[in-house]
Structure formats: C-alpha cells, structure tokens
Design a protein around this motif. Structure first.
Motif, short mmCIF file in Angstrom:
data_model
loop_
_atom_site.label_atom_id
_atom_site.label_comp_id
_atom_site.label_asym_id
_atom_site.label_seq_id
_atom_site.Cartn_x
_atom_site.Cartn_y
_atom_site.Cartn_z
N ILE A 130 0.83 -1.20 0.00
CA ILE A 130 0.00 0.00 0.00
C ILE A 130 0.87 1.25 0.00
O ILE A 130 0.65 2.20 -0.76
N SER A 131 1.90 1.26 0.84
CA SER A 131 2.77 2.44 0.97
C SER A 131 3.48 2.77 -0.33
O SER A 131 3.68 3.94 -0.66
N LEU A 132 3.88 1.74 -1.08
CA LEU A 132 4.68 1.95 -2.28
C LEU A 132 3.83 2.17 -3.53
O LEU A 132 4.30 2.79 -4.48
N THR A 133 2.61 1.63 -3.57
CA THR A 133 1.80 1.72 -4.79
C THR A 133 0.65 2.71 -4.71
O THR A 133 0.22 3.24 -5.75
N MET A 134 0.13 2.97 -3.52
CA MET A 134 -0.94 3.96 -3.39
C MET A 134 -0.56 5.33 -3.95
O MET A 134 -1.41 6.02 -4.54
N PRO A 135 0.71 5.78 -3.80
CA PRO A 135 1.07 7.07 -4.40
C PRO A 135 0.84 7.16 -5.90
O PRO A 135 0.63 8.25 -6.43
N ILE A 369 -1.70 5.62 3.74
CA ILE A 369 -0.25 5.50 3.60
C ILE A 369 0.43 5.75 4.94
O ILE A 369 1.33 5.01 5.36
N SER A 370 -0.01 6.79 5.62
CA SER A 370 0.63 7.16 6.89
C SER A 370 0.43 6.08 7.95
O SER A 370 1.36 5.75 8.69
N THR A 371 -0.79 5.51 8.03
CA THR A 371 -1.01 4.49 9.04
C THR A 371 -0.31 3.19 8.68
O THR A 371 0.14 2.45 9.57
N SER A 372 -0.17 2.90 7.38
CA SER A 372 0.55 1.70 6.98
C SER A 372 2.01 1.79 7.39
O SER A 372 2.60 0.82 7.89
N ILE A 373 2.61 2.95 7.18
CA ILE A 373 4.03 3.13 7.51
C ILE A 373 4.24 3.19 9.01
O ILE A 373 5.14 2.53 9.56
N SER A 374 3.43 3.96 9.70
CA SER A 374 3.68 4.22 11.13
C SER A 374 3.16 3.13 12.04
O SER A 374 3.71 2.88 13.11
N TYR A 375 2.08 2.46 11.61
CA TYR A 375 1.38 1.56 12.53
C TYR A 375 1.51 0.09 12.13
O TYR A 375 1.59 -0.78 13.00
N ASP A 376 1.56 -0.19 10.83
CA ASP A 376 1.51 -1.59 10.38
C ASP A 376 2.85 -2.18 9.99
O ASP A 376 3.07 -3.38 10.16
N LEU A 377 3.74 -1.39 9.44
CA LEU A 377 5.03 -1.94 9.04
C LEU A 377 5.88 -2.35 10.24
O LEU A 377 6.66 -3.29 10.18
N LYS A 387 3.53 8.91 20.24
CA LYS A 387 4.54 8.49 19.27
C LYS A 387 3.88 7.96 18.00
O LYS A 387 4.37 8.19 16.88
N THR A 388 2.76 7.23 18.15
CA THR A 388 2.05 6.72 16.98
C THR A 388 1.57 7.86 16.09
O THR A 388 1.70 7.81 14.86
N LEU A 389 1.03 8.92 16.70
CA LEU A 389 0.56 10.06 15.93
C LEU A 389 1.71 10.76 15.22
O LEU A 389 1.58 11.19 14.07
N LEU A 390 2.87 10.87 15.88
CA LEU A 390 4.03 11.50 15.27
C LEU A 390 4.49 10.70 14.05
O LEU A 390 4.74 11.26 12.97
N ARG A 393 2.13 11.04 11.07
CA ARG A 393 2.28 12.29 10.34
C ARG A 393 3.56 12.31 9.50
O ARG A 393 3.59 12.89 8.42
N LEU A 394 4.60 11.64 9.96
CA LEU A 394 5.80 11.48 9.14
C LEU A 394 5.50 10.58 7.94
O LEU A 394 6.02 10.81 6.84
N GLY A 395 4.67 9.57 8.14
CA GLY A 395 4.25 8.72 7.03
C GLY A 395 3.48 9.49 5.98
O GLY A 395 3.60 9.24 4.78
N THR A 396 2.68 10.46 6.42
CA THR A 396 1.95 11.32 5.49
C THR A 396 2.92 12.10 4.61
O THR A 396 2.72 12.24 3.40
N LEU A 397 4.00 12.60 5.21
CA LEU A 397 5.01 13.34 4.44
C LEU A 397 5.67 12.45 3.39
O LEU A 397 5.93 12.88 2.27
#
Length: 526
Positions: A130-135, A369-377, A387-390, A393-397
């Motif tokens: 999801i993180s790599l193809t959703m963009p 994308i942000s939740t996949s990177i920050s929470y699931d990977l 920390k999860t919220l931080l 938001r970095l995943g969103t970037l």
C-alpha cells in the motif's frame, strides 16, 4: 476572469476546510481517533466520506475524459459502481468487516488482515505494498485537479500541482481520519452541487436531453479511422465485441475499477468508523445516490462534449485538446469543456468540485499510507499514542513526496490507466483473501500468503512486460528487451486482472486445502 468572485469563493471554501480540519485536530487525541475517527461516526457522514473518497478527479476528469473518447459505454461502470461498489460493498463486505474488526480490536486494513490470519507477514506485506503503490493512484488524482486548475486559472501545471498538494497535506497531517471525514462530508455536498449544475447546463447548451443524444448518435460517422479499426462504433454504442477497445473498456475500466473497489484499503477502513452494523445499512441509500450522480454525470458529459466541440470548433473532443500542434491529452477533455462552454460562475464552482473530489480522495489515500508506515510496518503494542501520531504524520510526508514526484513524472493521459492499475493490483492481491477472511473459516494463513504474494508478482510482471499501455509508460521492458511488450495480441490489451484474479482465488483455495491443520484426534491417534 472574475477574480473577486473566485477569491470570495476560495476564502469561504478554505475557511470551512480549515475549520473542519481544526475540529478534527481538536478531537484527535488517541491512535483510535487518528486511525478510525473514534469508531462513532454518524452513518450519513460515513456514507458521504465513502462516496467522496471513492469518487475523485480520477473519476471525473480521467474517466470523464475517457468517455469523451470511448463514449457512453462507460456508463456500465456506473452500474458496477452502484451495485458492487455500494450495495455489495456495504451489505456483504462492510457489515462483516465492521463486526470482525470490532471483535479483533483492529484499526487499519493491514492490521485487519494480519489479525484475522494471525500473520505478521501478511500485515507487513500488505502495508508495504500500500505504501509503495498507493502514491501512483494518488498521483493520478492530483494530476486531475492540477490539470483543471492549469486550464481554468491559466497557471503553470507545476504551480497548480504544488498549491493543490499543500492544501491537502495541511489538514490530513493534523486532523487524522476524523478531520478527513468531516471535510469529506462537506466536499461531498460541494461535489453533488457542482455535478448537478454541470449536467443541467450541458443539456441546456446542447438543446435538451433528446436533441443532445441524437446529435451524439449522428457523430458515429466521424469516428477516426484509427479508433474504428480498433472497434469504436460511435459514442452511444458499445465497442465491437472482442475488439481492442472493447477489452480496454470492459476489462480495464469497467471490471478493473468496478470490482476493484471492494479491495480498496482506504474504503474498507470507512466501515470501521461507525458504531454499529445498522449504521452501515443506514448509509446505503446515500452512498448509492452519490455514486450514481457523480459517475453518471461525468461519463455523460464526457461523451456529450464531442457534440459541443464539433459544433463550436469543427473537431472531436480529443482533437480539441491538441491546440497548436500539442499532443492530444484525454485528461484535458473535461477541463477544456468546462472552461470553454460553461459560464464563469460554474467554472469556479466546478473548480471547487474538483478540488473537493481530489482532496477527499487524497486525504483518504495519504491517511492510509501514513497508518501503513507508522502503525503496520513496525507494530509495537507498547508504543504510546503520542509516538504513533508522530510517526503517522511522518508517514503522510513520505506519501506526499512520493506522490508529487510521480505526478511530475507521469505522461499525458495517464489518469484512468494509473487508477485502473492500482485497483487491479489491490483486487488481485487482496480481494480473494479479504473475502475468505469474512466468509470462509477454512482459509489458512499459508493460503492467504500464497494468494497475495503470487498474485502480486504475476500482476506486476504482466504490467511491466505484457500489457502494452502500462509497459510503455514504465519503459522497463523496452530498456531490457528493446520492445514495449513481450506478448502478442490480444494479451497486449486484455487487462492483467482477467488473468491474476482467477489465479489468486485458485491459489488461495488450493493452498488452504493443502495446509489444513491436522485434527487433534488424528494427532493423538498417532
């Protein structure tokens, strides 16, 4: 250009968007708030958020432009979107998804799959994909909005893209899914108003419903020779059965997106935001009406634009985008029609309609994308909400930067193709295992993993080396072998989904049956 009217509308629009984003920020105190909006969203808001996330500039500009080329055959996609994308999705997938997600206490689509199959690999693989193809899909949506701003406001594509992206980033970055749903609902109402005005004024401009369709029917004698050779029979008829265009319309546009909606992570998570299964049923009629109006209008207007361009310029819609010797661009058909044919106030209303469509979809995309990177990977049970919220938001970037890069790199006329590609990949990888997770108790983790990995690998190989449209865009096949595709017709234009979805389902069933756990009584007997 009436700048005073434009700026007044812009101030009101941005003011409401900022306010709703701020309310979302104020109410986002925990990971649950950020991931699933607290799990207590009103069903009307959920339905509007679902519809506005589903219908983006990709549907309005990209697929509307495709209707300008291929005609009203795309209205079959509207039928699929309503029956499968709303009725089946809500009744057969949404209710079960919400029930099981509640039982498992999960907050994201990858976590749902991982918990259902008790597999950290499934959770991480799906999150990574999801993180790599959703963009790619997000870039298609962003291109649609930027192309209209470029045309309507007479600005450079790069500047339009930058403005568009920064507005979306601002409220997704801070508000989480609660802010996204608030703004999605508001944007859904704007989209409805804009499309209602567009269809009324289009028919009025062309002399009424019956005259407009009669004029479009008469244009079949003017189908370009190149399109006629590929099966184009006019803008009010289906392409010739089995022809290249028929396969593109049916397998890529109608089946790829019509079925693919069931396996969209950013839509599945919407069902987790309501408090009960009854709330999903309550949102059904609103979701169906919204999808009917959005896609039906876009595809009808796209096809009818040929009548306008022929009457006012002596050319068909696609050729009208090639002013001054430029390369024809299907993605500019709808923007060009609006800016040339519609009154000033509708140009601006439609600008905000497209802005709303793009922002509602992009916000859902960046959120997943942000939740996949920050929470699931990298899931950690002990991680604090702060920390999860931080990390989210970095995943969103990350998603934002990758999307902008793709939007600047992708070629003309790519919106519908890129959208169908992402939908097809998600359908191949997720739909069989997602369906089995909801309804087949005998499915095993090994079966789910085999289905997901094998289908993903085959789909990507077909996209890069067989299906000519995508293989030409990515260029890997040409660089390695000196040709755009390694296959012969008809496989060069039959969508990869036609091959990979049956394979994915077959692998899931076969592998699950072969890896059934040994009954306890048999083990003891040994």
């Amino acid at each position: 250009m009436d700048k005073q009217l434009l700026y007044s509308m812009l101030v009101v629009y941005l003011g409401i968007t900022v306010l709703l984003g701020y309310l979302g920020y104020r109410h986002t105190k925990s990971a649950k708030d950020y991931m699933i909006a607290g799990g207590n969203v009103h069903p009307v808001l959920m339905a509007l958020a679902y519809g506005s996330t589903f219908i983006s500039t990709s549907a309005i500009v990209g697929f509307g432009g495709a209707a300008g080329v291929y005609g009203m055959s795309l209205l079959w996609l509207t039928a699929f979107n309503i029956f499968i994308g709303v009725f089946v999705a809500f009744v057969f997938f949404g209710v079960r998804t919400r029930q099981i997600a509640h039982q498992l206490q999960v907050k994201t689509f990858p976590e749902f799959l991982g918990a259902r199959f008790d597999s950290l690999f499934i959770r991480r693989f799906s999150a990574g994909m999801i993180s790599l193809t959703m963009p790619l899909y997000a870039a298609a949506v962003m291109i649609g909005g930027a192309r209209y701003m470029e045309e309507a406001l007479n600005m450079s594509y790069t500047l339009a893209l930058t403005i568009f992206a920064l507005i979306v980033l601002a409220y997704v970055f801070f508000g989480g899914l609660r802010g996204v749903i608030y703004t999605d609902a508001m944007q859904g109402l704007i989209m409805f108003a804009g499309m209602a005005a567009l269809i009324v004024l289009t028919y009025s401009l062309l002399g009424g419903v019956t005259p407009a369709h009669s004029k479009l029917e008469a244009l079949k004698q003017l189908v370009p020779a190149g399109l006629a050779a590929k099966g184009h029979l006019g803008w009010t008829a289906m392409p010739a059965f089995g022809s290249e265009i028929w396969w593109f319309v049916i397998s890529t546009l109608i089946l790829g997106v019509g079925i693919g909606v069931l396996a969209q992570p950013q839509l599945a998570v919407r069902f987790m935001t309501v408090a009960s299964s009854q709330d999903i049923y309550k949102g059904l009629s609103i979701g169906a009406l919204f999808i009917l109006f959005m896609t039906g209008v876009a595809f009808t207007v796209g096809a009818l634009s040929n009548v306008y361009f022929m009457e006012h310029g002596g050319t068909l819609a696609l050729a009208a985008t090639a002013v001054g010797g430029a390369v024809p661009n299907v993605d500019k058909i709808i923007p060009l029609f609006i800016t040339q044919a519609m009154p000033e106030w509708l140009k601006y209303l439609f600008l905000f309609t497209l802005l709303s469509a793009a922002m509602s979809t992009l916000s859902g995309q960046f959120h997943i994308i942000s939740t996949s990177i920050s929470y699931d990977l990298n899931p950690k049970q002990a991680r604090s909400d702060k920390k999860t919220l931080l990390l989210a938001r970095l995943g969103t970037l990350f998603g934002f930067v990758l999307t902008i890069a793709l939007a600047l790199k992708l070629p003309f006329g790519v919106i519908a193709v890129a959208t169908a590609l992402f939908f097809g990949l998600c359908t191949s990888a997720f739909l069989p295992m997602y369906t089995a997770a909801l309804y087949w108790p005998k499915v095993t983790p090994a079966g789910a993993i085999a289905s997901m990995v094998i289908a993903s690998a085959i789909y990507l190989c077909l996209v890069l080396f067989v299906h000519e449209k995508e293989a030409t865009i990515f260029g890997i096949c040409f660089k390695l072998f000196g040709v755009n595709t390694l296959a012969l017709a008809p496989w060069t234009y039959i969508d990869p989904l036609v091959v990979t979805l049956p394979i994915s389902a077959l692998v899931l069933v076969t592998a699950s049956l072969l890896t059934q756990p040994v009954p306890q009584t048999v083990t003891e007997g040994r």
